[in-house]
Design a protein around this motif. Structure first.
Motif, PDB file in Angstrom:
ATOM      1  N   GLY A 137       0.824  -1.205   0.000  1.00  0.00           N
ATOM      2  CA  GLY A 137       0.000   0.000   0.000  1.00  0.00           C
ATOM      3  C   GLY A 137       0.857   1.253   0.000  1.00  0.00           C
ATOM      4  N   ASN A 138       0.176   2.375  -0.283  1.00  0.00           N
ATOM      5  CA  ASN A 138       0.864   3.674  -0.240  1.00  0.00           C
ATOM      6  C   ASN A 138      -0.143   4.744   0.107  1.00  0.00           C
ATOM      7  OD1 ASN A 138       1.497   6.359  -1.801  1.00  0.00           O
ATOM      8  ND2 ASN A 138       3.483   5.390  -1.389  1.00  0.00           N
ATOM      9  N   ASN A 139       0.255   5.695   0.966  1.00  0.00           N
ATOM     10  CA  ASN A 139      -0.722   6.704   1.416  1.00  0.00           C
ATOM     11  C   ASN A 139      -0.268   8.127   1.124  1.00  0.00           C
ATOM     12  OD1 ASN A 139       1.350   6.925   3.235  1.00  0.00           O
ATOM     13  ND2 ASN A 139       0.027   7.020   5.044  1.00  0.00           N
ATOM     14  N   GLU A 140       0.648   8.278   0.164  1.00  0.00           N
ATOM     15  CA  GLU A 140       1.082   9.633  -0.166  1.00  0.00           C
ATOM     16  C   GLU A 140      -0.036  10.406  -0.868  1.00  0.00           C
ATOM     17  OE1 GLU A 140       5.038   9.711  -2.013  1.00  0.00           O
ATOM     18  OE2 GLU A 140       5.357   7.702  -1.159  1.00  0.00           O
ATOM     19  N   LEU A 141      -0.004  11.718  -0.693  1.00  0.00           N
ATOM     20  CA  LEU A 141      -0.974  12.595  -1.348  1.00  0.00           C
ATOM     21  C   LEU A 141      -0.290  13.374  -2.453  1.00  0.00           C
ATOM     22  CD1 LEU A 141      -2.769  14.111   1.795  1.00  0.00           C
ATOM     23  CD2 LEU A 141      -3.515  12.193   0.377  1.00  0.00           C
ATOM     24  N   SER A 142      -1.080  13.740  -3.472  1.00  0.00           N
ATOM     25  CA  SER A 142      -0.529  14.608  -4.515  1.00  0.00           C
ATOM     26  C   SER A 142      -1.667  15.395  -5.127  1.00  0.00           C
ATOM     27  CB  SER A 142       0.161  13.775  -5.601  1.00  0.00           C
ATOM     28  OG  SER A 142      -0.823  13.205  -6.449  1.00  0.00           O
ATOM     29  N   ARG A 143      -1.318  16.326  -5.995  1.00  0.00           N
ATOM     30  CA  ARG A 143      -2.343  17.156  -6.638  1.00  0.00           C
ATOM     31  C   ARG A 143      -2.960  16.409  -7.821  1.00  0.00           C
ATOM     32  NH1 ARG A 143       0.812  22.994  -6.233  1.00  0.00           N
ATOM     33  NH2 ARG A 143       1.445  22.665  -4.046  1.00  0.00           N
ATOM     34  N   GLU A 144      -2.404  15.263  -8.162  1.00  0.00           N
ATOM     35  CA  GLU A 144      -2.972  14.512  -9.295  1.00  0.00           C
ATOM     36  C   GLU A 144      -3.685  13.254  -8.834  1.00  0.00           C
ATOM     37  OE1 GLU A 144       0.567  14.045 -11.684  1.00  0.00           O
ATOM     38  OE2 GLU A 144       0.876  12.026 -10.880  1.00  0.00           O
ATOM     39  N   ALA A 145      -4.101  13.259  -7.557  1.00  0.00           N
ATOM     40  CA  ALA A 145      -4.842  12.096  -7.032  1.00  0.00           C
ATOM     41  C   ALA A 145      -5.938  12.622  -6.106  1.00  0.00           C
ATOM     42  CB  ALA A 145      -3.911  11.139  -6.305  1.00  0.00           C
ATOM     43  N   LEU A 146      -6.899  11.792  -5.820  1.00  0.00           N
ATOM     44  CA  LEU A 146      -7.998  12.165  -4.913  1.00  0.00           C
ATOM     45  C   LEU A 146      -7.809  11.436  -3.594  1.00  0.00           C
ATOM     46  CD1 LEU A 146      -9.116  11.850  -8.024  1.00  0.00           C
ATOM     47  CD2 LEU A 146     -11.332  12.204  -6.969  1.00  0.00           C
ATOM     48  N   PRO A 147      -7.952  12.088  -2.461  1.00  0.00           N
ATOM     49  CA  PRO A 147      -8.133  13.508  -2.207  1.00  0.00           C
ATOM     50  C   PRO A 147      -6.830  14.270  -2.421  1.00  0.00           C
ATOM     51  CG  PRO A 147      -7.916  12.381  -0.114  1.00  0.00           C
ATOM     52  CD  PRO A 147      -7.891  11.319  -1.169  1.00  0.00           C
TER      53      PRO A 147
END
Ligand SMILES: CCC[C@@H]1NC[C@@H](O)[C@H](O)[C@H]1C(=O)O
Length: 600
Positions: A137-147
């Motif tokens: 798994g991976n829980n990083e956030l970015s501006r090209e993914a939701l949320p």
């Protein structure tokens, strides 16, 4: 887009075994897992409950705040009797993305932390033996993914998320994992739409299978009596004296789809519970079975101590008990699709829900509030990938939830920046591409933040009804200035009225952070007394404008957020505390809403 998102059932042709319980778990900060062969399974690491977010089980901050790759592993037995069946592992949600391995073989990946996906493991399993499933798994956030958000790297080399949204980035196997054995030829999907003809109703249906065997569809009433049958993958079930599904007065039929020409030994059987009802917008009215309704309820979160963002049936049962006690009839699945079991309970309890994709944080000002940059969100290199994922998750949301009578509408964004001209082409694309996804053509909408008014928003033609998030009395004109807050809110409603608002307006967020147990006379902000003053102010305004067709206060319960100088161990705008005990405001709404009809 997933091929099939039918919720698992067990019968003579299908089995569903949940693989919930303790798995092995470990972080992979240096991304060594693949090289070290973790995909074949591991016994070290720690034990980790599934379903659950991993965050709150740790007592050190680096682990609770961990951002990056993480691995889960467990063994599961496949009986020899399963030979000849199609075998799948169904993940109800892995947040925010996953790659699945069985016996060391990579099966598939999935992007999106709040919708199910199935991995076909038929070619990878050993029959009559133990097998190993591994989830990377991976829980990083970015501006090209939701949320939407950012992932930064601290000077000590550790990654950290900067959410553009106000809920904690709980991560992991947040919902159940199922081992499914299915017939090779089977039902993949079905749709239902309804026509009311006086006392009678017509249930128009379609069935999708992966073969040519004939299909028979039947409908049974709550007593198990078959009331209609039809042949073929498309057809109409004629129901005499139909018992309609109504708000807070639910009635569910059982739909049975049989594949094969021998009813005694069908190739496949799929059953589901459906409610016969219609939903329509007419002028400023929201109609259920052609009767105007008024939404009373909440914005919610899937959030609770220990389980984090994971689905917890105990919490859900308690939340529905509280919502029924207080006189509510609806809620928004803010800000992401909830576990399917929530929709099943809403179906049974006669609640309406607005089903929301995790298109939240699409606003740099929010990011700025939470630490991001202040620029146009809808003008950046991230938009192409974001759009692909956004419409993919809308497609899967509708595919998953389209047969629930409780689903009233689809919310395609929460508080996006709609003042920005650059938003218009993005909204046009999303609304064009989502137009025909729902066979029942339910309303599509999104929430408008304080900045997005009838004078400033560039996208007001798109939604089928308006959802307003407003915070006078809290984020502005707070405390003794609340009278200016009410005057300003009335000014805005007068502008909506003067503009000749032609669609329903629902308030989907309003409220005040409140520390349970904090009292002062006269009130000050953060006290229970002040929260009631704010909510009474909103109630006065709602009662004065007949185009307002709903009040969903933010939030049902206190919930976890990132830490910061604007949050006291989370967001405290709950009407109930995080452990589901009432603040003074709960009794205000119990009194206000129980005086009204259940559906208005
Ligand atoms: C002014 C925006 C308000 C904001 N709206 C989105 C929710 O997810 C947050 O919790 C809520 C808050 O700040 O309470």
């Amino acid at each position: 887009m997933e091929t099939s998102l039918l919720y698992p059932v067990t019968n003579d042709q299908r089995t569903d075994q949940k693989l919930d319980g303790l798995w092995r778990f470990k972080f992979d900060e240096t991304k060594q897992g693949a090289k070290a062969g973790w995909e074949t399974g591991f016994h070290d690491g720690v034990s980790m409950p599934v379903p659950a977010s991993f965050n709150d089980f740790f007592t050190d901050k680096d682990s609770r705040e961990y951002t990056g790759d993480f691995w889960y592993s467990r063994k599961f037995f496949v009986p020899s009797a399963a030979k000849g069946k199609a075998l799948f592992l169904r993940f109800d949600a892995v947040t925010h993305r996953a790659t699945i391995f069985v016996n060391g073989k990579e099966i598939r990946s999935h992007e999106g932390g709040f919708l199910p996906f199935a991995a076909d493991i038929s070619s990878a399993v050993h029959y009559g033996a133990e097998n190993t499933v591994v989830v990377k798994g991976n829980n990083e956030l970015s501006r090209e993914a939701l949320p939407a958000g950012d992932t930064i790297t601290l000077r000590n080399g550790k990654k950290m998320v900067r959410p553009f949204f106000d809920f904690y980035n709980y991560s992991g196997l947040n919902r159940s994992v199922h081992l499914l054995t299915l017939p090779q030829e089977r039902v993949l999907d079905y749709t239902t739409t309804f026509e009311l003809n006086g006392q009678d109703a017509t249930v128009n249906y379609t069935v999708t299978t992966n073969g040519d065997a004939p299909v028979t569809v039947s409908l049974a009433d709550a007593d198990g009596q078959v009331v209609a049958t039809a042949q073929g993958k498309e057809g109409a079930l004629q129901v005499k004296n139909a018992h309609l599904w109504q708000v807070r007065n639910a009635y569910l039929y059982t739909l049975t789809i049989q594949v094969g020409d021998d009813a005694e030994t069908p190739v496949d059987t799929y059953t589901d519970r459906i409610g016969i009802r219609t939903i329509r917008i007419s002028g400023t009215n929201i109609l259920v079975n052609d009767k105007p309704i008024y939404l009373k309820g909440f914005g919610r979160h899937e959030d609770s101590p220990f389980a984090g963002r994971a689905f917890d049936l105990n919490v859900e049962k308690k939340d529905f008990a509280l919502m029924k006690w207080i006189g509510a009839n609806s809620f928004r699945t803010s800000h992401y699709p909830y576990d399917e079991q929530v929709y099943k309970i809403a179906d049974e309890e006669g609640f309406l829900l607005t089903d929301e994709v995790p298109a939240v944080g699409f606003k740099m000002a929010a990011a700025a509030f939470l630490g991001g940059l202040n620029q146009s969100f809808f003008k950046g290199p991230w938009l192409k990938k974001l759009h692909e994922r956004h419409i993919d998750q809308i497609r899967d949301l509708v595919k998953r939830d389209k047969n629930h009578p409780s689903v009233l509408a689809w919310s395609l964004f929460n508080e996006p920046d709609t003042v920005d001209e650059n938003a218009v082409p993005y909204f046009k694309q999303i609304f064009d591409e989502s137009k025909d996804l729902d066979p029942q053509s339910r309303p599509r909408t999104f929430t408008l933040s304080e900045d997005d008014t009838i004078e400033t928003s560039k996208v007001l033609d798109f939604p089928d009804f308006y959802m307003l998030n407003r915070y006078p009395g809290w984020y502005h004109f707070g405390g003794h200035q609340i009278s200016d807050g009410e005057a300003g809110l009335r000014d805005e409603m007068d502008k909506w009225q003067k503009a000749g608002v032609t669609k329903p307006v629902v308030f989907t967020e309003f409220g005040a952070d409140t520390e349970a147990g904090l009292h002062k006379l006269p009130s000050v902000m953060w006290t229970e007394e002040y929260q009631v003053e704010v909510l009474k102010m909103f109630s006065r305004v709602f009662d004065d404008y007949d185009f307002i067709k709903g009040e969903q206060v933010w939030n049902l319960a206190d919930f976890q957020t990132v830490e910061g100088n604007m949050r006291v161990n989370g967001n405290k705008k709950g009407i109930f505390t995080r452990d589901r005990q009432p603040k003074e405001a709960a009794f205000f709404y119990h009194d206000r809403w129980n005086k009204l009809p259940l559906d208005y």
